[in-house]
Design an enzyme around this catalytic site. Sequence first.
Site, PDB file in Angstrom:
ATOM      1  CG  ASP A  92      -1.855  -1.203   1.229  1.00  0.00           C
ATOM      2  OD1 ASP A  92      -2.189  -1.699   0.136  1.00  0.00           O
ATOM      3  OD2 ASP A  92      -2.211  -1.658   2.329  1.00  0.00           O
ATOM      4  CE  LYS A 151       2.367  -2.456  -4.332  1.00  0.00           C
ATOM      5  NZ  LYS A 151       2.108  -2.097  -2.915  1.00  0.00           N
ATOM      6  N   GLY A 173      -4.505  -4.296  -3.754  1.00  0.00           N
ATOM      7  CA  GLY A 173      -5.509  -3.270  -4.058  1.00  0.00           C
ATOM      8  C   GLY A 173      -4.736  -2.029  -4.444  1.00  0.00           C
ATOM      9  CG  HIS A 174      -1.974  -2.052  -6.953  1.00  0.00           C
ATOM     10  ND1 HIS A 174      -1.052  -2.606  -7.804  1.00  0.00           N
ATOM     11  CD2 HIS A 174      -1.719  -2.604  -5.738  1.00  0.00           C
ATOM     12  CE1 HIS A 174      -0.280  -3.441  -7.133  1.00  0.00           C
ATOM     13  NE2 HIS A 174      -0.668  -3.466  -5.882  1.00  0.00           N
ATOM     14  CD  GLN A 209       0.808  -8.958  -2.453  1.00  0.00           C
ATOM     15  OE1 GLN A 209       1.465  -9.653  -3.190  1.00  0.00           O
ATOM     16  NE2 GLN A 209      -0.416  -8.574  -2.745  1.00  0.00           N
TER      17      GLN A 209
HETATM   18  P1  GDP Z   1      -0.754   0.288  -3.551  1.00  0.00           P
HETATM   19  O1  GDP Z   1      -1.342  -0.992  -3.094  1.00  0.00           O
HETATM   20  O2  GDP Z   1       0.714   0.370  -3.301  1.00  0.00           O
HETATM   21  O3  GDP Z   1      -1.077   0.635  -4.977  1.00  0.00           O
HETATM   22  O4  GDP Z   1      -1.407   1.436  -2.640  1.00  0.00           O
HETATM   23  P2  GDP Z   1      -2.957   1.540  -2.189  1.00  0.00           P
HETATM   24  O5  GDP Z   1      -3.739   2.035  -3.332  1.00  0.00           O
HETATM   25  O6  GDP Z   1      -3.407   0.320  -1.521  1.00  0.00           O
HETATM   26  O7  GDP Z   1      -2.837   2.615  -1.047  1.00  0.00           O
HETATM   27  C1  GDP Z   1      -2.326   3.887  -1.259  1.00  0.00           C
HETATM   28  C2  GDP Z   1      -3.402   4.910  -0.880  1.00  0.00           C
HETATM   29  O8  GDP Z   1      -2.831   6.187  -0.769  1.00  0.00           O
HETATM   30  C3  GDP Z   1      -4.477   5.048  -1.945  1.00  0.00           C
HETATM   31  O9  GDP Z   1      -5.679   5.380  -1.332  1.00  0.00           O
HETATM   32  C4  GDP Z   1      -3.965   6.202  -2.802  1.00  0.00           C
HETATM   33  O10 GDP Z   1      -4.996   6.877  -3.495  1.00  0.00           O
HETATM   34  C5  GDP Z   1      -3.359   7.070  -1.757  1.00  0.00           C
HETATM   35  N1  GDP Z   1      -2.201   7.873  -2.174  1.00  0.00           N
HETATM   36  C6  GDP Z   1      -1.226   7.574  -3.070  1.00  0.00           C
HETATM   37  N2  GDP Z   1      -0.280   8.540  -3.077  1.00  0.00           N
HETATM   38  C7  GDP Z   1      -0.669   9.456  -2.175  1.00  0.00           C
HETATM   39  C8  GDP Z   1      -0.093  10.677  -1.691  1.00  0.00           C
HETATM   40  O11 GDP Z   1       0.977  11.103  -2.095  1.00  0.00           O
HETATM   41  N3  GDP Z   1      -0.801  11.351  -0.721  1.00  0.00           N
HETATM   42  C9  GDP Z   1      -1.987  10.889  -0.241  1.00  0.00           C
HETATM   43  N4  GDP Z   1      -2.585  11.601   0.711  1.00  0.00           N
HETATM   44  N5  GDP Z   1      -2.547   9.750  -0.656  1.00  0.00           N
HETATM   45  C10 GDP Z   1      -1.885   9.039  -1.597  1.00  0.00           C
HETATM   46  P1  IMO Z   2      -0.878  -4.220  -2.196  1.00  0.00           P
HETATM   47  O1  IMO Z   2      -0.417  -4.783  -3.519  1.00  0.00           O
HETATM   48  C1  IMO Z   2      -0.926  -4.573   2.145  1.00  0.00           C
HETATM   49  C2  IMO Z   2      -0.932  -8.637   3.825  1.00  0.00           C
HETATM   50  C3  IMO Z   2      -2.167  -9.082   4.542  1.00  0.00           C
HETATM   51  C4  IMO Z   2      -1.565 -10.046   5.550  1.00  0.00           C
HETATM   52  C5  IMO Z   2      -0.459 -10.711   4.756  1.00  0.00           C
HETATM   53  C6  IMO Z   2      -0.846 -12.044   4.139  1.00  0.00           C
HETATM   54  O2  IMO Z   2      -2.184  -3.515  -2.267  1.00  0.00           O
HETATM   55  O3  IMO Z   2       0.202  -3.421  -1.562  1.00  0.00           O
HETATM   56  P2  IMO Z   2      -2.379 -12.761   2.082  1.00  0.00           P
HETATM   57  O4  IMO Z   2      -3.797 -12.454   1.760  1.00  0.00           O
HETATM   58  O5  IMO Z   2      -1.400 -12.305   1.047  1.00  0.00           O
HETATM   59  O6  IMO Z   2      -2.175 -14.206   2.440  1.00  0.00           O
HETATM   60  O7  IMO Z   2      -2.072 -11.915   3.424  1.00  0.00           O
HETATM   61  O8  IMO Z   2      -0.126  -9.804   3.724  1.00  0.00           O
HETATM   62  N1  IMO Z   2      -1.157  -8.148   2.443  1.00  0.00           N
HETATM   63  C7  IMO Z   2      -1.105  -6.863   2.083  1.00  0.00           C
HETATM   64  N2  IMO Z   2      -0.941  -5.750   2.821  1.00  0.00           N
HETATM   65  N3  IMO Z   2      -1.031  -4.487   0.812  1.00  0.00           N
HETATM   66  C8  IMO Z   2      -1.172  -5.587   0.045  1.00  0.00           C
HETATM   67  O9  IMO Z   2      -1.156  -5.540  -1.303  1.00  0.00           O
HETATM   68  C9  IMO Z   2      -1.258  -6.847   0.682  1.00  0.00           C
HETATM   69  N4  IMO Z   2      -1.424  -8.113   0.250  1.00  0.00           N
HETATM   70  C10 IMO Z   2      -1.347  -8.894   1.337  1.00  0.00           C
HETATM   71  O10 IMO Z   2      -2.816  -7.998   5.176  1.00  0.00           O
HETATM   72  O11 IMO Z   2      -0.953  -9.330   6.598  1.00  0.00           O
HETATM   73 MG    MG Z   3      -2.859  -1.663  -1.787  1.00  0.00          MG
END
Ligand code: GDP
Ligand code: IMO
Ligand code: MG
Length: 430
Positions: free
Chosen positions: A14, A17, A41-42, A231
């Site tokens: 998270d 990416k 979840g991207h 991840q």
């Molecule tokens: P990923 O899994 O690495 O793609 O990241 P996620 O989407 O799960 O989580 C990142 C969260 O931060 C999302 O809700 C994005 O919209 C948000 N986000 C990304 N970059 C920024 C930033 O620079 N500032 C803020 N406030 N939110 C951001």
């Molecule tokens: P993105 O790509 C954050 C965490 C889960 C748990 C552990 C194992 O959005 O960054 P799993 O379902 O893979 O067996 O869970 O890994 N986890 C993540 N945490 N971002 C993710 O993906 C994750 N994918 C798995 O919360 O701790």
């Molecule tokens: Mg994510």
Amino acid sequence: MAKVDVLLGLQWGDEGKGKIVDVLTPRYDIIARFQGGPNAGHTIEFDGKKFVLHTIPSGIFNEKTINVIGNGVIIDPFVLKKEIAQLNEGGIQVHGHLVISRKAHIILPTHRLLDAVSEQAKGKNKIGSTLKGISPAYTDKISRSGMRIGDLESSEFDKRYHLARERHMKSIDQYDIDYSEMKFDGLSFTEYEKNWLEALEVLRELKKVNSEYYLNSALRDGKNILAEGAQGTLLDIDFGSYPFVTSSNTITAGVCSGLGVAPSKVGNVYGIFKAYCTRVGSGPFPTELMDEDGELLRKVGNEFGSTTGRPRRCGWLDLPALKYAVMLNGVTELMMMKADVLNSFSMLKVAVQYKYNGQFSEEIPFESVSLDLEPVYETLKGWNRELELTERYDDLPVELTDYVSFIEERVGVPVKIVSLGPDRKETVFK
Ligand code: GDP
Ligand code: IMO
Ligand code: MG
């Protein structure tokens, strides 16, 4: 010959990416996911719209880019179908822009059920998995009993599906857990399985390729490829805080096995980190804040899981962990995300080493799960004000650029992007 650049997370996932892959996509012909599954979840935001992708690469919003789901990814047809429908609703075309590796493994409904009952059976020792069937599906892959996308083209598919289902049901029965009330994306197991079977049709319609040949031939043709990680490094099956990890190699090495490209074909490695740390699920988190600062990070950063909605644990930046991730991945450029979330802090803490067994060290010990790693902090001045939207690095407050310089100096890799918000436009190139 062209090389494959890599973009991956350096923390516990998270990091942002999806946002940065989307920002960089115009530079690439192909975006390829190499591992993980719908546990990811991207999030991508632009023009007032917001999308969350689980399986489809984050290059899907650029019409000129081809998106590849590589052999290292595991696919739940039910999730993929929903994802395609949501993109279509938002006016994004997927057909013609997405290809899937025949060697990618399929997540079966019983993998999800197994994930759910095994987590429940672990009780307070649960991993905190996303309950998407990740561990059971990768287990079947490794134990050589999985089903792959290419198997959809076989007349034996139904027979093999029923045999796998039967085998999984025997394991599920051994847990002796009542799953009749359990929900899978809001559905009972029976309904979910019915929808899953229907979703196979969507998979059948998508273009399938031998992606290792597809990608290597694209490289020979001089195409630019970006590999998108899921991840984060600290969740890597080998190097994360085992067993509180995911079930795939999330590091650069995973690109080679997850796409079929040789190590010599890897080019730049973009390592993404948040200006602080978050973790969702169980496992060690040395710099975790259990106080109002942690609460503030969660609130301002909207730190709730993109896949599960769970609150993310929040804490200060952890430099020994960041350096570890840079070492494992061979990071060539850093990208610092969510700087804006630190706007209201007058002081920022950064862990520079740990204290454990009465000694100071920067090394994450083998016993990181059982030992209490006490972070040793250095304090930096915060900028303590709202950031104005700018494209120029030099316009940023000096306290913020000092924070970046401190990290660059300690880690030894330059920061090339600072992100100031979730939208595409809120990105500063240095
Ligand atoms: P990923 O899994 O690495 O793609 O990241 P996620 O989407 O799960 O989580 C990142 C969260 O931060 C999302 O809700 C994005 O919209 C948000 N986000 C990304 N970059 C920024 C930033 O620079 N500032 C803020 N406030 N939110 C951001
Ligand atoms: P993105 O790509 C954050 C965490 C889960 C748990 C552990 C194992 O959005 O960054 P799993 O379902 O893979 O067996 O869970 O890994 N986890 C993540 N945490 N971002 C993710 O993906 C994750 N994918 C798995 O919360 O701790
Ligand atoms: Mg994510």
